[in-house]
Design a protein around this motif. Structure first.
Motif, PDB file in Angstrom:
ATOM      1  N   UNK A  43       0.836  -1.204   0.000  1.00 11.40           N
ATOM      2  CA  UNK A  43       0.000   0.000   0.000  1.00 11.40           C
ATOM      3  C   UNK A  43       0.867   1.249   0.000  1.00 11.40           C
ATOM      4  N   UNK A  44       1.923   1.244   0.824  1.00 10.51           N
ATOM      5  CA  UNK A  44       2.813   2.403   0.897  1.00 10.51           C
ATOM      6  C   UNK A  44       3.521   2.640  -0.432  1.00 10.51           C
ATOM      7  N   UNK A  45       3.987   1.578  -1.069  1.00 15.78           N
ATOM      8  CA  UNK A  45       4.686   1.708  -2.353  1.00 15.78           C
ATOM      9  C   UNK A  45       3.733   2.230  -3.425  1.00 15.78           C
ATOM     10  N   UNK A  46       2.549   1.644  -3.515  1.00 15.28           N
ATOM     11  CA  UNK A  46       1.563   2.053  -4.516  1.00 15.28           C
ATOM     12  C   UNK A  46       1.181   3.517  -4.353  1.00 15.28           C
ATOM     13  N   UNK A  47       0.874   3.924  -3.127  1.00 18.61           N
ATOM     14  CA  UNK A  47       0.438   5.289  -2.887  1.00 18.61           C
ATOM     15  C   UNK A  47       1.593   6.282  -3.055  1.00 18.61           C
ATOM     16  N   UNK A  48       2.823   5.867  -2.761  1.00 14.26           N
ATOM     17  CA  UNK A  48       3.978   6.738  -2.962  1.00 14.26           C
ATOM     18  C   UNK A  48       4.138   7.072  -4.441  1.00 14.26           C
ATOM     19  N   UNK A  49       3.951   6.077  -5.293  1.00 11.87           N
ATOM     20  CA  UNK A  49       4.050   6.308  -6.734  1.00 11.87           C
ATOM     21  C   UNK A  49       2.945   7.254  -7.219  1.00 11.87           C
ATOM     22  N   UNK A  50       1.732   7.047  -6.722  1.00  8.48           N
ATOM     23  CA  UNK A  50       0.620   7.912  -7.123  1.00  8.48           C
ATOM     24  C   UNK A  50       0.839   9.332  -6.611  1.00  8.48           C
ATOM     25  N   UNK A  51       1.330   9.456  -5.366  1.00  2.74           N
ATOM     26  CA  UNK A  51       1.561  10.784  -4.794  1.00  2.74           C
ATOM     27  C   UNK A  51       2.665  11.524  -5.541  1.00  2.74           C
ATOM     28  N   UNK A  52       3.688  10.794  -5.961  1.00  2.00           N
ATOM     29  CA  UNK A  52       4.774  11.422  -6.719  1.00  2.00           C
ATOM     30  C   UNK A  52       4.246  12.002  -8.030  1.00  2.00           C
ATOM     31  N   UNK A  53       3.369  11.242  -8.683  1.00  2.00           N
ATOM     32  CA  UNK A  53       2.753  11.728  -9.923  1.00  2.00           C
ATOM     33  C   UNK A  53       1.873  12.942  -9.646  1.00  2.00           C
ATOM     34  N   UNK A  54       1.085  12.867  -8.576  1.00  2.00           N
ATOM     35  CA  UNK A  54       0.219  13.987  -8.204  1.00  2.00           C
ATOM     36  C   UNK A  54       1.042  15.237  -7.905  1.00  2.00           C
ATOM     37  N   UNK A  55       2.137  15.083  -7.164  1.00  2.00           N
ATOM     38  CA  UNK A  55       2.982  16.217  -6.809  1.00  2.00           C
ATOM     39  C   UNK A  55       3.560  16.871  -8.054  1.00  2.00           C
ATOM     40  N   UNK A  56       3.976  16.057  -9.019  1.00  2.00           N
ATOM     41  CA  UNK A  56       4.542  16.595 -10.262  1.00  2.00           C
ATOM     42  C   UNK A  56       3.518  17.461 -10.988  1.00  2.00           C
ATOM     43  N   UNK A  57       2.307  16.962 -11.113  1.00  2.00           N
ATOM     44  CA  UNK A  57       1.280  17.704 -11.847  1.00  2.00           C
ATOM     45  C   UNK A  57       0.845  18.953 -11.094  1.00  2.00           C
ATOM     46  N   UNK A  58       0.805  18.877  -9.769  1.00  3.77           N
ATOM     47  CA  UNK A  58       0.412  20.055  -9.002  1.00  3.77           C
ATOM     48  C   UNK A  58       1.470  21.146  -9.069  1.00  3.77           C
ATOM     49  N   UNK A  59       2.730  20.754  -9.168  1.00  2.00           N
ATOM     50  CA  UNK A  59       3.829  21.726  -9.174  1.00  2.00           C
ATOM     51  C   UNK A  59       4.180  22.227 -10.569  1.00  2.00           C
ATOM     52  N   UNK A  60       4.008  21.375 -11.574  1.00  5.57           N
ATOM     53  CA  UNK A  60       4.516  21.714 -12.901  1.00  5.57           C
ATOM     54  C   UNK A  60       3.439  21.845 -13.978  1.00  5.57           C
ATOM     55  N   UNK A  61       2.211  21.490 -13.635  1.00  7.46           N
ATOM     56  CA  UNK A  61       1.147  21.573 -14.634  1.00  7.46           C
ATOM     57  C   UNK A  61       0.029  22.472 -14.148  1.00  7.46           C
ATOM     58  N   UNK A  62      -0.709  23.062 -15.071  1.00  4.11           N
ATOM     59  CA  UNK A  62      -1.858  23.878 -14.717  1.00  4.11           C
ATOM     60  C   UNK A  62      -3.077  22.974 -14.571  1.00  4.11           C
ATOM     61  N   UNK A  63      -3.570  22.865 -13.342  1.00  7.46           N
ATOM     62  CA  UNK A  63      -4.736  22.012 -13.103  1.00  7.46           C
ATOM     63  C   UNK A  63      -5.960  22.837 -12.705  1.00  7.46           C
ATOM     64  N   UNK A  64      -5.947  24.117 -13.090  1.00  7.73           N
ATOM     65  CA  UNK A  64      -7.062  25.018 -12.779  1.00  7.73           C
ATOM     66  C   UNK A  64      -7.272  25.160 -11.272  1.00  7.73           C
ATOM     67  N   UNK A  65      -6.207  24.945 -10.525  1.00  7.59           N
ATOM     68  CA  UNK A  65      -6.258  25.137  -9.087  1.00  7.59           C
ATOM     69  C   UNK A  65      -5.320  26.278  -8.719  1.00  7.59           C
TER      70      UNK A  65
END
Length: 304
Positions: A43-65
């Motif tokens: 669970x920790x490994x799976x969620x770490x990978x998803x969180x890393x992807x989420x962090x990238x998009x929140x920091x480097x992509x425009x998500x209308x937020x």
């Protein structure tokens, strides 16, 4: 509509978790302690990978937020109380599950969950109408009717462990009402839980030596057991609990408690579909009663 979708997906994940656990432990593919460790790790490994992807998009992509809102999401780190509750729930459930009949374990677990969450809801001044109380009693009656045929007198230790597991899960669910990011809160809760793995291993070996019983069967761990534990951890727990944390802020504690009475019904349905288990008249009657009562409980929102 969102709350219905989130809740339904989360309940299916809970039911799948029960099925994975039953398949792995009841068939002897893996021991309870190893199952819990692999479950937490995957669970920790799976969620770490998803969180890393989420962090990238929140920091480097425009998500209308807005930038400030992105930073609020990224600041979510879960908390230690939730992590400790998660470890206690997972470990006590896995150990007690081996010693208890399915019906007995479910009766004890869900009774503890109901008492914890409904008790907290009443403490927080969540008012139930007369019709909701009636629906709750009917749902509990249907639940007992479903589980009682497979119940037996449990050992005191196993019963206590399952009750503790239910209380811990109730606390973990309640904690989800205040998180900013369900995904990151769940992810960091599982990551913190990894600190418990060395403690679990040491405690397991000490317990084995003192009680002269074998809890950890490393030689008998099979690939089937590992895959089932990974599915339980990464999919049913990691992703499932994240979605449950998305639903919790939209539900009252009392609603979240009563809704979980549907889990044994869904678990039984998955058993029919996946394991070709037979459908009994008891199951059909109890399922109809439980689902109908839960529906009435949810739809009736105004107290008398």
């Amino acid at each position: 509509m969102k709350v219905t979708l989130y809740t339904l997906i989360a309940l299916i994940a809970f039911a799948a978790n029960s099925l994975f656990c039953r398949m792995a432990l009841a068939e002897g593919y893996i021991d309870a302690w190893s199952f819990t460790i692999v479950r937490l790790l995957s669970a920790a490994v799976c969620l770490s990978m998803i969180m890393a992807t989420q962090s990238y998009y929140l920091r480097h992509r425009k998500l209308r937020l807005s930038h400030s809102f992105n930073e609020e999401i990224l600041s979510e780190r879960g908390n230690w109380l939730s992590s400790i509750s998660l470890v206690i729930y997972a470990l006590c459930f896995s150990i007690a599950y081996v010693e208890l009949e399915t019906g007995t374990g479910a009766l004890i677990l869900f009774s503890a969950v109901q008492l914890t969450m409904i008790g907290w809801g009443i403490y927080k001044k969540e008012t139930l109408s007369h019709l909701q109380w009636i629906a709750f009693v009917i749902a509990i009656t249907g639940f007992v009717y479903l589980m009682l045929p497979s119940a037996s007198m449990p050992s005191l230790l196993a019963a206590m462990l399952m009750a503790i597991s239910g209380v811990a899960w109730g606390i973990y669910s309640i904690r989800g009402k205040t998180c900013l990011s369900p995904l990151r809160a769940t992810g960091f809760n599982f990551i913190r839980s990894l600190l418990a793995i060395p403690i679990l291993l040491v405690a397991g070996f000490i317990y084995q030596n003192i009680m002269d019983v074998q809890l950890i069967h490393i030689d008998s761990i099979t690939m089937e057991g590992i895959w089932l534990a990974c599915a339980s951890g990464a999919i049913a727990s990691g992703i499932g609990y994240s979605i449950w944390y998305m639903a919790m802020p939209l539900l009252k504690n009392t609603q979240a408690a009563v809704i979980q009475l549907c889990v044994p019904v869904l678990a039984a349905l998955l058993g029919v579909v996946i394991l070709s288990e037979p459908i009994t008249l008891t199951f059909m009657i109890a399922s109809t009663v439980i689902l109908s009562a839960v529906l009435v409980f949810i739809l009736n929102k105004q107290p008398y």
